[in-house]
Design a protein around this motif. Sequence first.
Motif, PDB file in Angstrom:
ATOM      1  N   ASP A 266      27.710  -3.616 -19.879  1.00 48.07           N
ATOM      2  CA  ASP A 266      29.076  -3.415 -20.384  1.00 48.07           C
ATOM      3  C   ASP A 266      30.098  -3.117 -19.291  1.00 48.07           C
ATOM      4  O   ASP A 266      31.292  -3.340 -19.483  1.00 48.07           O
ATOM      5  CB  ASP A 266      29.100  -2.244 -21.383  1.00 48.07           C
ATOM      6  CG  ASP A 266      28.671  -2.645 -22.775  1.00 48.07           C
ATOM      7  OD1 ASP A 266      28.176  -3.780 -22.949  1.00 48.07           O
ATOM      8  OD2 ASP A 266      28.817  -1.818 -23.713  1.00 48.07           O
TER       9      ASP A 266
ATOM     10  N   LEU B 151      24.416   3.595 -24.830  1.00 49.87           N
ATOM     11  CA  LEU B 151      25.255   3.477 -26.028  1.00 49.87           C
ATOM     12  C   LEU B 151      24.445   3.030 -27.245  1.00 49.87           C
ATOM     13  O   LEU B 151      24.594   3.576 -28.341  1.00 49.87           O
ATOM     14  CB  LEU B 151      26.346   2.443 -25.707  1.00 49.87           C
ATOM     15  CG  LEU B 151      27.556   2.329 -26.606  1.00 49.87           C
ATOM     16  CD1 LEU B 151      28.220   3.675 -26.787  1.00 49.87           C
ATOM     17  CD2 LEU B 151      28.543   1.339 -25.995  1.00 49.87           C
TER      18      LEU B 151
ATOM     19  N   GLU C  32      20.043   8.557 -14.507  1.00 45.99           N
ATOM     20  CA  GLU C  32      20.679   8.571 -15.832  1.00 45.99           C
ATOM     21  C   GLU C  32      21.228   9.979 -16.095  1.00 45.99           C
ATOM     22  O   GLU C  32      20.511  10.955 -15.948  1.00 45.99           O
ATOM     23  CB  GLU C  32      19.652   8.167 -16.907  1.00 45.99           C
ATOM     24  CG  GLU C  32      20.061   8.440 -18.337  1.00 45.99           C
ATOM     25  CD  GLU C  32      21.387   7.796 -18.755  1.00 45.99           C
ATOM     26  OE1 GLU C  32      21.563   6.594 -18.516  1.00 45.99           O
ATOM     27  OE2 GLU C  32      22.243   8.531 -19.295  1.00 45.99           O
TER      28      GLU C  32
ATOM     29  N   VAL D   5      23.720  -6.010 -26.501  1.00 45.53           N
ATOM     30  CA  VAL D   5      22.463  -5.669 -25.827  1.00 45.53           C
ATOM     31  C   VAL D   5      21.891  -6.918 -25.144  1.00 45.53           C
ATOM     32  O   VAL D   5      21.374  -6.844 -24.022  1.00 45.53           O
ATOM     33  CB  VAL D   5      21.451  -5.072 -26.828  1.00 45.53           C
ATOM     34  CG1 VAL D   5      20.130  -4.774 -26.128  1.00 45.53           C
ATOM     35  CG2 VAL D   5      22.004  -3.811 -27.456  1.00 45.53           C
TER      36      VAL D   5
ATOM     37  N   THR E 139      21.438  -4.408 -34.442  1.00 49.57           N
ATOM     38  CA  THR E 139      21.419  -5.711 -35.123  1.00 49.57           C
ATOM     39  C   THR E 139      21.532  -6.843 -34.109  1.00 49.57           C
ATOM     40  O   THR E 139      22.093  -6.669 -33.031  1.00 49.57           O
ATOM     41  CB  THR E 139      22.590  -5.804 -36.134  1.00 49.57           C
ATOM     42  OG1 THR E 139      23.771  -5.294 -35.527  1.00 49.57           O
ATOM     43  CG2 THR E 139      22.301  -5.016 -37.392  1.00 49.57           C
TER      44      THR E 139
ATOM     45  N   LYS F  31      29.909  -1.411 -38.819  1.00 50.55           N
ATOM     46  CA  LYS F  31      28.470  -1.169 -39.012  1.00 50.55           C
ATOM     47  C   LYS F  31      28.190   0.319 -39.238  1.00 50.55           C
ATOM     48  O   LYS F  31      27.443   0.692 -40.144  1.00 50.55           O
ATOM     49  CB  LYS F  31      27.679  -1.672 -37.805  1.00 50.55           C
ATOM     50  CG  LYS F  31      26.194  -1.719 -38.071  1.00 50.55           C
ATOM     51  CD  LYS F  31      25.452  -2.474 -37.020  1.00 50.55           C
ATOM     52  CE  LYS F  31      25.601  -1.787 -35.682  1.00 50.55           C
ATOM     53  NZ  LYS F  31      24.668  -2.281 -34.690  1.00 50.55           N
TER      54      LYS F  31
HETATM   55  C1  LIG Z   1      28.912   1.501 -32.597  1.00 51.26           C
HETATM   56  C2  LIG Z   1      28.290   0.432 -31.752  1.00 51.26           C
HETATM   57  C3  LIG Z   1      27.276  -0.358 -32.283  1.00 51.26           C
HETATM   58  C4  LIG Z   1      26.680  -1.361 -31.510  1.00 51.26           C
HETATM   59  N1  LIG Z   1      25.697  -2.127 -32.071  1.00 51.26           N
HETATM   60  C5  LIG Z   1      25.139  -3.127 -31.352  1.00 51.26           C
HETATM   61  C6  LIG Z   1      24.101  -3.929 -31.921  1.00 51.26           C
HETATM   62  O1  LIG Z   1      23.668  -3.700 -33.055  1.00 51.26           O
HETATM   63  N2  LIG Z   1      23.580  -4.947 -31.175  1.00 51.26           N
HETATM   64  C7  LIG Z   1      24.014  -5.204 -29.895  1.00 51.26           C
HETATM   65  O2  LIG Z   1      23.498  -6.128 -29.270  1.00 51.26           O
HETATM   66  N3  LIG Z   1      24.981  -4.440 -29.326  1.00 51.26           N
HETATM   67  C8  LIG Z   1      25.555  -3.411 -30.009  1.00 51.26           C
HETATM   68  N4  LIG Z   1      26.526  -2.634 -29.431  1.00 51.26           N
HETATM   69  C9  LIG Z   1      26.881  -2.872 -28.011  1.00 51.26           C
HETATM   70  C10 LIG Z   1      25.798  -2.250 -27.089  1.00 51.26           C
HETATM   71  O3  LIG Z   1      25.602  -0.894 -27.436  1.00 51.26           O
HETATM   72  C11 LIG Z   1      26.195  -2.349 -25.620  1.00 51.26           C
HETATM   73  O4  LIG Z   1      26.596  -3.666 -25.310  1.00 51.26           O
HETATM   74  C12 LIG Z   1      25.036  -1.949 -24.718  1.00 51.26           C
HETATM   75  O5  LIG Z   1      24.593  -0.643 -25.021  1.00 51.26           O
HETATM   76  C13 LIG Z   1      25.454  -2.011 -23.240  1.00 51.26           C
HETATM   77  O6  LIG Z   1      24.383  -1.614 -22.456  1.00 51.26           O
HETATM   78  P1  LIG Z   1      24.600  -1.097 -20.948  1.00 51.26           P
HETATM   79  O7  LIG Z   1      23.216  -0.825 -20.437  1.00 51.26           O
HETATM   80  O8  LIG Z   1      25.457  -2.012 -20.207  1.00 51.26           O
HETATM   81  O9  LIG Z   1      25.437   0.257 -21.048  1.00 51.26           O
HETATM   82  P2  LIG Z   1      25.173   1.586 -21.875  1.00 51.26           P
HETATM   83  O10 LIG Z   1      24.311   1.356 -23.044  1.00 51.26           O
HETATM   84  O11 LIG Z   1      26.526   2.173 -22.104  1.00 51.26           O
HETATM   85  O12 LIG Z   1      24.364   2.521 -20.857  1.00 51.26           O
HETATM   86  C14 LIG Z   1      24.964   3.096 -19.733  1.00 51.26           C
HETATM   87  C15 LIG Z   1      24.200   4.357 -19.330  1.00 51.26           C
HETATM   88  O13 LIG Z   1      24.763   4.873 -18.110  1.00 51.26           O
HETATM   89  C16 LIG Z   1      24.789   6.279 -18.162  1.00 51.26           C
HETATM   90  N5  LIG Z   1      25.828   6.763 -17.240  1.00 51.26           N
HETATM   91  C17 LIG Z   1      27.176   6.648 -17.353  1.00 51.26           C
HETATM   92  N6  LIG Z   1      27.785   7.200 -16.288  1.00 51.26           N
HETATM   93  C18 LIG Z   1      26.800   7.681 -15.481  1.00 51.26           C
HETATM   94  C19 LIG Z   1      26.801   8.384 -14.235  1.00 51.26           C
HETATM   95  N7  LIG Z   1      27.939   8.673 -13.582  1.00 51.26           N
HETATM   96  N8  LIG Z   1      25.608   8.760 -13.707  1.00 51.26           N
HETATM   97  C20 LIG Z   1      24.443   8.455 -14.336  1.00 51.26           C
HETATM   98  N9  LIG Z   1      24.394   7.803 -15.532  1.00 51.26           N
HETATM   99  C21 LIG Z   1      25.555   7.407 -16.081  1.00 51.26           C
HETATM  100  C22 LIG Z   1      25.102   6.579 -19.622  1.00 51.26           C
HETATM  101  O14 LIG Z   1      24.689   7.893 -19.976  1.00 51.26           O
HETATM  102  C23 LIG Z   1      24.302   5.487 -20.344  1.00 51.26           C
HETATM  103  O15 LIG Z   1      23.000   5.938 -20.686  1.00 51.26           O
HETATM  104  C24 LIG Z   1      27.122  -1.597 -30.180  1.00 51.26           C
HETATM  105  C25 LIG Z   1      28.140  -0.813 -29.643  1.00 51.26           C
HETATM  106  C26 LIG Z   1      28.719   0.207 -30.410  1.00 51.26           C
HETATM  107  C27 LIG Z   1      29.808   1.063 -29.826  1.00 51.26           C
END
Ligand SMILES: Cc1cc2nc3c(=O)[nH]c(=O)nc-3n(C[C@H](O)[C@H](O)[C@H](O)COP(=O)(O)OP(=O)(O)OC[C@H]3O[C@@H](n4cnc5c(N)ncnc54)[C@H](O)[C@@H]3O)c2cc1C
Length: 298
Positions: free
Chosen positions: A271, A38, A31, A280, A46, A152
């Motif tokens: 994502d 995100l 990480e 999430v 939520t 939100k």
């Molecule tokens: C403002 C906002 C509000 C939201 N609210 C909600 C909600 O209430 N409920 C809900 O279900 N969803 C919500 N979402 C959507 C949700 O945040 C995402 O769908 C979710 O976080 C995706 O998870 P992920 O693990 O795929 O990616 P991410 O959460 O983006 O995690 C990816 C990780 O990879 C790491 N990373 C990136 N590149 C590298 C690299 N080269 N080397 C090492 N690490 C790296 C990043 O630092 C990060 O920690 C919201 C989104 C936004 C923008």
Amino acid sequence: MYDMIVIGAGPAGIASAIYGKSRGKDVLVIEKNKVGGLIGSVSTVTHYPGIIEGETGQTFAERLKAQAEGAGIPIVYEEVKETILDGDTKTVITDKNRYETKTVVAANGGSGRMLGIPGEGLGGMRLNAPRDGKNYAGKDVFVIGGADGAVKEALYLAGLAKNVTIVCVEDDLICIPEFKEKAAKTPNLHVMPHSSLKEAKGTDHIEELVFVDNTTGKETVIDDLEAGVFVYAGIVPNTAVYPALDKDAAGYLITDEKMETNIPGVYAAGDIRSKAVRQVATAAADGAISGISAAAKA
Ligand SMILES: Cc1cc2nc3c(=O)[nH]c(=O)nc-3n(C[C@H](O)[C@H](O)[C@H](O)COP(=O)(O)OP(=O)(O)OC[C@H]3O[C@@H](n4cnc5c(N)ncnc54)[C@H](O)[C@@H]3O)c2cc1C
């Protein structure tokens, strides 16, 4: 040699690692920033099943981290710079180390889309609501974007700022009815429809904001040294380290039902993956499937 390397510690990466580890595999999570991804930096979480009342991004991220640590999953804080994915042994190269693994899970999500306007790097621009919102108590702030996340965060900011203006390119907010109704009932929350932020002017910090009405072309200049701008204009997938993986037209990684990409032993979750719903719940689901699939192959 690891059985599984998971890149990214958001909900997708942590779910993948937990499932891989539960199947007796030697798993490493890499990480670049903080566990939580995100969702760890949003004001409130939520709709995800099982969240606690008033769940913040921070509390959710803390529990994700505790769960991974409790499962005995090592997490290193390094940035992945390159991957070599063909063959049975895959190599993941970070800013500090080089790792070998039988399988890789790409779970490194997306980054906030840049507006590509002059002054985007000035102080007061591209703020984060839970981190910076308190500095804008009693001041005017602008939220760029009209979808769920933007509205939100705007509702959260409305509890702190004097006025919150949502600037969206659409004719109206494009968020879920729940947020739209709350926005309509919030007196200090305003909407600037079919408009864009064209430019931020200043030397180090915002001094002037120039908005344009995209239907009339009329410009509105806000002259406010204290204003803050929060940008929630979508994400772009973090795929630069995967040149060999197939992507859709928007640049997201293509997988099959097992979350496997075009390269055997390489999976994608969350994502970063080509799919219809980015939440999430779907990130955790992709994580579970990728962890189970990678463990079966490793
Ligand atoms: C403002 C906002 C509000 C939201 N609210 C909600 C909600 O209430 N409920 C809900 O279900 N969803 C919500 N979402 C959507 C949700 O945040 C995402 O769908 C979710 O976080 C995706 O998870 P992920 O693990 O795929 O990616 P991410 O959460 O983006 O995690 C990816 C990780 O990879 C790491 N990373 C990136 N590149 C590298 C690299 N080269 N080397 C090492 N690490 C790296 C990043 O630092 C990060 O920690 C919201 C989104 C936004 C923008």
